[in-house]
Design a protein around this motif. Structure first.
Motif, mmCIF file in Angstrom:
data_model
loop_
_atom_site.group_PDB
_atom_site.id
_atom_site.type_symbol
_atom_site.label_atom_id
_atom_site.label_comp_id
_atom_site.label_asym_id
_atom_site.label_seq_id
_atom_site.Cartn_x
_atom_site.Cartn_y
_atom_site.Cartn_z
ATOM 1 N N ASN A 16 -4.480 -4.516 -9.114
ATOM 2 C CA ASN A 16 -3.761 -3.545 -9.937
ATOM 3 C C ASN A 16 -2.302 -3.431 -9.520
ATOM 4 O OD1 ASN A 16 -5.626 -2.667 -11.830
ATOM 5 N ND2 ASN A 16 -6.400 -1.019 -10.551
ATOM 6 N N VAL A 17 -2.069 -3.257 -8.212
ATOM 7 C CA VAL A 17 -0.697 -3.035 -7.732
ATOM 8 C C VAL A 17 0.149 -4.284 -7.911
ATOM 9 C CG1 VAL A 17 0.716 -2.469 -5.716
ATOM 10 C CG2 VAL A 17 -1.426 -1.246 -6.099
ATOM 11 N N VAL A 18 -0.358 -5.428 -7.500
ATOM 12 C CA VAL A 18 0.408 -6.676 -7.627
ATOM 13 C C VAL A 18 0.624 -7.022 -9.097
ATOM 14 C CG1 VAL A 18 0.402 -9.144 -7.144
ATOM 15 C CG2 VAL A 18 -0.350 -7.550 -5.395
ATOM 16 N N VAL A 44 -10.210 2.108 -8.919
ATOM 17 C CA VAL A 44 -9.693 1.207 -9.957
ATOM 18 C C VAL A 44 -8.755 1.970 -10.890
ATOM 19 C CG1 VAL A 44 -10.316 -0.223 -11.932
ATOM 20 C CG2 VAL A 44 -11.713 -0.297 -9.870
ATOM 21 N N VAL A 45 -9.210 3.120 -11.381
ATOM 22 C CA VAL A 45 -8.412 3.896 -12.337
ATOM 23 C C VAL A 45 -7.224 4.566 -11.640
ATOM 24 C CG1 VAL A 45 -8.464 5.838 -13.967
ATOM 25 C CG2 VAL A 45 -10.408 4.271 -13.828
ATOM 26 N N GLY A 46 -7.447 5.114 -10.447
ATOM 27 C CA GLY A 46 -6.378 5.814 -9.726
ATOM 28 C C GLY A 46 -5.223 4.898 -9.363
ATOM 29 N N THR A 47 -5.544 3.711 -8.843
ATOM 30 C CA THR A 47 -4.472 2.787 -8.458
ATOM 31 C C THR A 47 -3.744 2.244 -9.678
ATOM 32 O OG1 THR A 47 -6.098 0.975 -8.337
ATOM 33 C CG2 THR A 47 -5.539 2.100 -6.280
ATOM 34 N N LEU A 48 -4.468 2.049 -10.783
ATOM 35 C CA LEU A 48 -3.815 1.585 -12.004
ATOM 36 C C LEU A 48 -2.874 2.655 -12.557
ATOM 37 C CD1 LEU A 48 -3.458 -0.501 -14.258
ATOM 38 C CD2 LEU A 48 -5.455 0.493 -15.389
ATOM 39 N N ALA A 49 -3.314 3.908 -12.511
ATOM 40 C CA ALA A 49 -2.472 5.010 -13.003
ATOM 41 C C ALA A 49 -1.167 5.068 -12.229
ATOM 42 C CB ALA A 49 -3.215 6.336 -12.881
ATOM 43 N N GLY A 50 -1.250 4.945 -10.907
ATOM 44 C CA GLY A 50 -0.043 5.015 -10.088
ATOM 45 C C GLY A 50 0.814 3.774 -10.196
ATOM 46 N N ALA A 51 0.198 2.599 -10.054
ATOM 47 C CA ALA A 51 0.973 1.356 -10.026
ATOM 48 C C ALA A 51 1.628 1.048 -11.365
ATOM 49 C CB ALA A 51 0.077 0.191 -9.613
ATOM 50 N N SER A 52 1.024 1.484 -12.461
ATOM 51 C CA SER A 52 1.606 1.183 -13.768
ATOM 52 C C SER A 52 2.931 1.903 -13.986
ATOM 53 C CB SER A 52 0.625 1.563 -14.886
ATOM 54 O OG SER A 52 0.311 2.946 -14.848
ATOM 55 N N LEU A 78 3.750 1.102 -0.508
ATOM 56 C CA LEU A 78 3.049 2.354 -0.180
ATOM 57 C C LEU A 78 1.682 2.396 -0.853
ATOM 58 C CD1 LEU A 78 5.949 4.988 -0.467
ATOM 59 C CD2 LEU A 78 4.798 4.234 1.621
ATOM 60 N N PHE A 79 1.625 1.998 -2.124
ATOM 61 C CA PHE A 79 0.338 1.955 -2.832
ATOM 62 C C PHE A 79 -0.628 0.994 -2.144
ATOM 63 C CE2 PHE A 79 2.632 3.024 -7.076
ATOM 64 C CZ PHE A 79 2.577 4.374 -6.770
ATOM 65 N N SER A 80 -0.129 -0.196 -1.807
ATOM 66 C CA SER A 80 -0.985 -1.208 -1.167
ATOM 67 C C SER A 80 -1.442 -0.730 0.207
ATOM 68 C CB SER A 80 -0.220 -2.529 -1.038
ATOM 69 O OG SER A 80 0.106 -3.043 -2.314
ATOM 70 N N GLY A 81 -0.534 -0.081 0.957
ATOM 71 C CA GLY A 81 -0.899 0.444 2.274
ATOM 72 C C GLY A 81 -1.994 1.486 2.178
#
Length: 333
Positions: free
Chosen positions: A1-3, A40-48, A88-91
């Motif tokens: 998601n993040v990448v 899955v949903v949380g990281t997508l919400a932030g990374a997008s 930060l997201f990946s960490g």
């Protein structure tokens, strides 16, 4: 998601488009592999939200025009903060995985270096497309708007070279994009109606004038504006926030000695937070349409990403060179 969001953000100026495009690919795939839905949903919400920060960015163009700041400098200023936020997201994901190893699916079969290179060769055209879009802006070949046409043309050329461009695939892509942006357009229509109502009663302007009249020092002003935009973001979309408030706030910001380029990136970061704050979090609505989940649940799983964005704002305030270093290098040439 993040990448995926970080790469796609470099060819898209919209967080909603980044969320919808990457989510369409990753949500079913990560779910199939057994990853927890909240991650899955949380990281997508932030990374997008990186679609707003990593150039090209629609809201940077709006801010640049409103504040009379160089858009190309704003674009280059967003690169390092964007990489910082992605890190930060990946960490956070790494720390979560270390604390909850039982929720992490088993790793796929390991690949040799040659196999990894072979599997990643399809990414090379995407990297070339990113270089074409950003390169056309920074070399002066195209304006930010014209660069969008460069991206579309480049996509069609790459698709033709790879042999995937035919009437069926073109029609499928066109219909998919139409359905996606019809959904986004309906959300925008609702946001525009709310913006019109808020603008009619003058609330954003009055609040901005009140903050400007408080006589705060630089640190207090930044803290007050961060809270102000986060609250305002609960009811307005990012572009409307910038348009309705910059005319009032810019004289105060300049009087406080704040670099307008730095302030532009700060505004983008706090607007990113607004994308995942209910009740009018734009990315939350997009994810609700894609997952069928209720808005409060999506906002809850996105909360860690929101807190990481707060940390990013604190970091760029303590270390302003994260924002200003690249534009300074650009000016010195």
């Amino acid at each position: 998601n993040v990448v995926g969001c970080t790469i796609f953000a470099a060819v898209s100026g919209s967080s909603a488009a980044t969320c919808a495009t990457i989510g369409k690919m990753t949500l079913p795939e990560l779910t199939r592999r057994g990853y927890p839905e909240h991650m899955v949903v949380g990281t997508l919400a932030g990374a997008s939200t990186l679609g707003l920060l990593i150039p090209p960015s629609i809201i940077m163009i709006v801010y640049g025009v409103t504040a009379e700041v160089s858009i190309s400098k704003l674009f280059i200023a967003g690169v390092l903060p964007g990489v910082l936020l992605a890190a930060l997201f990946s960490g956070y994901i790494m720390l979560w995985a270390l604390r909850h190893p039982e929720q992490v699916p088993a790793a796929d079969e390991s690949l040799t270096l040659a196999q990894k290179f072979s599997a990643s060769r399809s990414l090379i055209p995407v990297v070339l497309l990113i270089a074409a879009v950003l390169g056309s802006i920074y070399t002066g070949f195209a304006t930010a708007t014209e660069a969008a046409a460069v991206g579309v043309l480049g996509s069609l050329i790459l698709s033709a070279i790879q042999g995937s461009l035919n009437w069926q695939s073109f029609r499928g892509a066109l219909m998919g994009a139409t359905r996606l942006y019809c959904m986004i357009a309906l959300i925008l229509a609702g946001a525009a109606f709310l913006t019109l109502a808020m603008g009619y009663i003058g609330l954003p302007r009055h609040l901005a004038e009140w903050i400007a009249s408080l006589g705060l020092n630089q640190a207090q002003l930044i803290a007050a504006l961060a809270v102000f935009f986060i609250i305002l973001g609960c009811f307005l979309d990012g572009i409307s926030m910038v348009v309705l408030t910059m005319g009032v706030l810019m004289p105060t910001v300049q009087a406080a000695g704040i670099d307008p380029i730095w302030f532009g990136i700060f505004i983008v970061l706090v607007v990113e937070m607004a994308q995942i704050t209910p009740p009018v979090g734009f990315n939350l609505f997009v994810l609700q349409g894609m997952t069928g989940r209720q808005l409060p649940w999506i906002a809850k799983v996105a909360l860690p990403m929101f807190l990481l964005m707060c940390a990013a704002v604190a970091l760029i305030y303590v270390f302003p060179g994260i924002v200003t270093w690249l534009p300074q290098q650009m000016s010195s040439r």
